[in-house]
Design a protein around this motif. Structure first.
Motif, short mmCIF file in Angstrom:
data_model
loop_
_atom_site.label_atom_id
_atom_site.label_comp_id
_atom_site.label_asym_id
_atom_site.label_seq_id
_atom_site.Cartn_x
_atom_site.Cartn_y
_atom_site.Cartn_z
N TRP A 35 0.87 -1.19 0.00
CA TRP A 35 0.00 0.00 0.00
C TRP A 35 0.90 1.23 0.00
CZ3 TRP A 35 -2.74 -3.55 -1.34
CH2 TRP A 35 -3.66 -4.29 -0.63
N GLY A 36 1.29 1.70 -1.19
CA GLY A 36 2.16 2.86 -1.27
C GLY A 36 2.21 3.44 -2.67
N SER A 37 2.47 4.74 -2.75
CA SER A 37 2.58 5.42 -4.05
C SER A 37 3.16 6.81 -3.85
CB SER A 37 1.20 5.58 -4.70
OG SER A 37 0.37 6.40 -3.91
N ILE A 38 3.65 7.39 -4.94
CA ILE A 38 3.93 8.82 -4.93
C ILE A 38 2.61 9.54 -4.65
CG2 ILE A 38 4.66 10.79 -6.35
CD1 ILE A 38 6.97 8.94 -5.73
N CYS A 39 2.63 10.60 -3.85
CA CYS A 39 1.38 11.30 -3.56
C CYS A 39 1.48 12.81 -3.74
CB CYS A 39 0.84 10.93 -2.19
SG CYS A 39 1.94 11.30 -0.83
N CYS A 40 2.64 13.32 -4.13
CA CYS A 40 2.76 14.75 -4.45
C CYS A 40 4.02 14.96 -5.28
CB CYS A 40 2.83 15.58 -3.16
SG CYS A 40 2.74 17.37 -3.45
N ALA B 7 16.15 15.08 -4.91
CA ALA B 7 14.77 14.92 -4.45
C ALA B 7 13.82 14.95 -5.63
CB ALA B 7 14.43 16.03 -3.46
N LYS B 8 13.29 13.79 -5.99
CA LYS B 8 12.36 13.74 -7.12
C LYS B 8 11.41 12.56 -6.98
CE LYS B 8 15.73 13.67 -10.21
NZ LYS B 8 16.46 13.50 -11.49
N THR B 9 10.38 12.56 -7.77
CA THR B 9 9.35 11.51 -7.71
C THR B 9 9.73 10.37 -8.63
OG1 THR B 9 8.11 12.66 -9.41
CG2 THR B 9 7.48 13.09 -7.13
N LEU B 10 10.72 9.60 -8.18
CA LEU B 10 11.24 8.55 -9.04
C LEU B 10 11.23 7.23 -8.29
CD1 LEU B 10 14.40 9.08 -11.24
CD2 LEU B 10 13.18 6.94 -10.90
N VAL B 11 10.23 6.42 -8.58
CA VAL B 11 10.12 5.11 -7.94
C VAL B 11 9.34 4.19 -8.88
CG1 VAL B 11 7.96 5.52 -6.70
CG2 VAL B 11 9.71 4.04 -5.67
N PHE B 12 9.52 2.89 -8.71
CA PHE B 12 8.82 1.89 -9.52
C PHE B 12 8.15 0.87 -8.61
CE2 PHE B 12 12.79 2.56 -12.26
CZ PHE B 12 12.22 3.59 -12.98
N PRO B 13 7.04 0.27 -9.00
CA PRO B 13 6.21 0.65 -10.13
C PRO B 13 5.21 1.73 -9.71
CG PRO B 13 5.29 -1.29 -9.10
CD PRO B 13 6.52 -0.92 -8.31
N THR B 14 4.71 2.48 -10.68
CA THR B 14 3.54 3.31 -10.43
C THR B 14 2.47 2.89 -11.45
OG1 THR B 14 3.91 5.22 -11.89
CG2 THR B 14 5.11 5.21 -9.79
N PRO B 15 1.20 3.01 -11.04
CA PRO B 15 0.12 2.50 -11.88
C PRO B 15 -0.32 3.47 -12.98
CG PRO B 15 -0.80 3.44 -9.89
CD PRO B 15 0.70 3.56 -9.76
N ALA B 34 -0.98 8.52 -12.08
CA ALA B 34 0.02 7.52 -11.70
C ALA B 34 0.29 7.58 -10.21
CB ALA B 34 1.32 7.75 -12.47
N TRP B 35 -0.21 8.66 -9.57
CA TRP B 35 -0.01 8.81 -8.13
C TRP B 35 -1.25 8.22 -7.44
CZ3 TRP B 35 4.23 9.39 -9.99
CH2 TRP B 35 4.95 10.54 -10.26
N LEU B 163 2.15 -0.25 -16.37
CA LEU B 163 3.02 0.42 -15.41
C LEU B 163 3.57 1.69 -16.05
CD1 LEU B 163 5.18 -2.71 -14.52
CD2 LEU B 163 2.91 -2.09 -13.67
N TYR B 164 3.68 2.74 -15.24
CA TYR B 164 4.24 4.00 -15.71
C TYR B 164 5.57 4.23 -15.02
CZ TYR B 164 4.78 9.07 -16.28
OH TYR B 164 5.27 10.33 -16.56
#
Lengths: 187, 187
Positions: A35-40, B7-15, B34-35, B163-164
């Motif tokens: 249960w996790g995701s980028i959120c901002c 510091a950036k929004t870089l992680v895998f996987p995102t939907p 994707a968030w 996946l994005y």
């Protein structure tokens, strides 16, 4: 025809991420979440949800910091172990032989062997129900040189992260490239 | 050796999920995010993050309801379109030819052609920064009969979600089965 399956946590994809924290005595712990995701985007933040009963919940509340560690397929066995047992009874780093490294920016350990790491400072928490949602500001992203692509960013085909299927409780890998975003849908 | 990427929004996987809403006049809209992730098991909840500038933000605030529509690879072109243009200028359902269906449990439309749907009632919102995090209680999960597996749940290999990759802005499909959860890591 759509079949109604009721109210449940059933959606794809969900990630396999290992959360790194220190407990109050400084013992490093690791716990797996889906249960996790980028959120901002600004500031860059990631959200994870934990049950109060977990050992990591207390560690996170105490230290206000965590890391998100993305396992490659190679480390799936260890990631599954991290999600099966509690840090209350186990020294999970001793058990797996993985290496906890103190974060450069936050008071939490990351896993040296995993290819992609986020160092996060807790900036918000909200109790939803069984789970509490934690928002961490991403202070730094770290990646192994070996997983970087031509543009200098980690390449998903090299990181080889894992997908979790809720309810079915199975893991899948990443498949083939299927298109460029903001491109294939242009008029 | 780990390389620091900042510091950036870089992680895998995102939907890749398409959010369905009605605007105040009842026009159905769809927007790709994707968030997003499951954020609570009991009650079952899903969280998505939206910028205030989006048309969907206003729709969601007005109607307090949304759907999460999981596109199969087949509908990736439409999903990319939904994420590229705004519902302020476009009637996205007319443009794509996809079919909006009023939810059974909430005041939001789902996309008939997509294989997996969540009907969600907005129960919480929190402004983080550029994005606001919305928590929706999952009132029902709907799936096409054709994507159900032997256990009666949707099978990720049949749903074929996408996946994005943030920053790299590319899409990938789901790969092969690689293990059972709460099993392969047992001592």
């Amino acid at each position: 025809m759509k079949k109604s399956l009721g109210a449940k946590t059933l959606v794809f994809p969900t990630p396999v991420w290992v959360i790194g924290t220190y407990d109050r005595r400084g013992k490093p712990n690791a716990m797996t979440v889906a249960w996790g995701s980028i959120c901002c985007s600004t500031p860059p933040c990631v959200g994870i949800s934990l049950r109060k009963a977990t050992y990591t919940y207390g560690c996170l509340m105490e230290r206000k910091a965590f890391t998100v560690n993305v396992p490659s397929e190679t480390y799936l066995k260890q990631a599954d172990y991290f999600g099966t047992y509690s840090g209350r009874e186990e020294n999970k780093f001793d058990a797996t032989g993985l290496t906890p490294v103190k974060g450069d920016h936050v008071d939490a350990p990351y896993i040296q062997e995993f290819p992609l790491i986020l160092e996060c400072k807790l900036i918000h928490d909200h109790e939803i129900g069984l789970h509490t949602h934690f928002v961490g500001e991403i202070m730094d992203v770290k990646a192994d040189e070996a997983v970087l692509g031509e543009n200098g960013n980690p390449d998903i085909e090299k990181v080889k992260p894992v997908l979790y299927s809720p309810e079915n409780r199975v893991y899948h890998g990443v498949g083939r490239f299927i298109g460029k975003a903001y491109t294939i849908g242009r008029k």
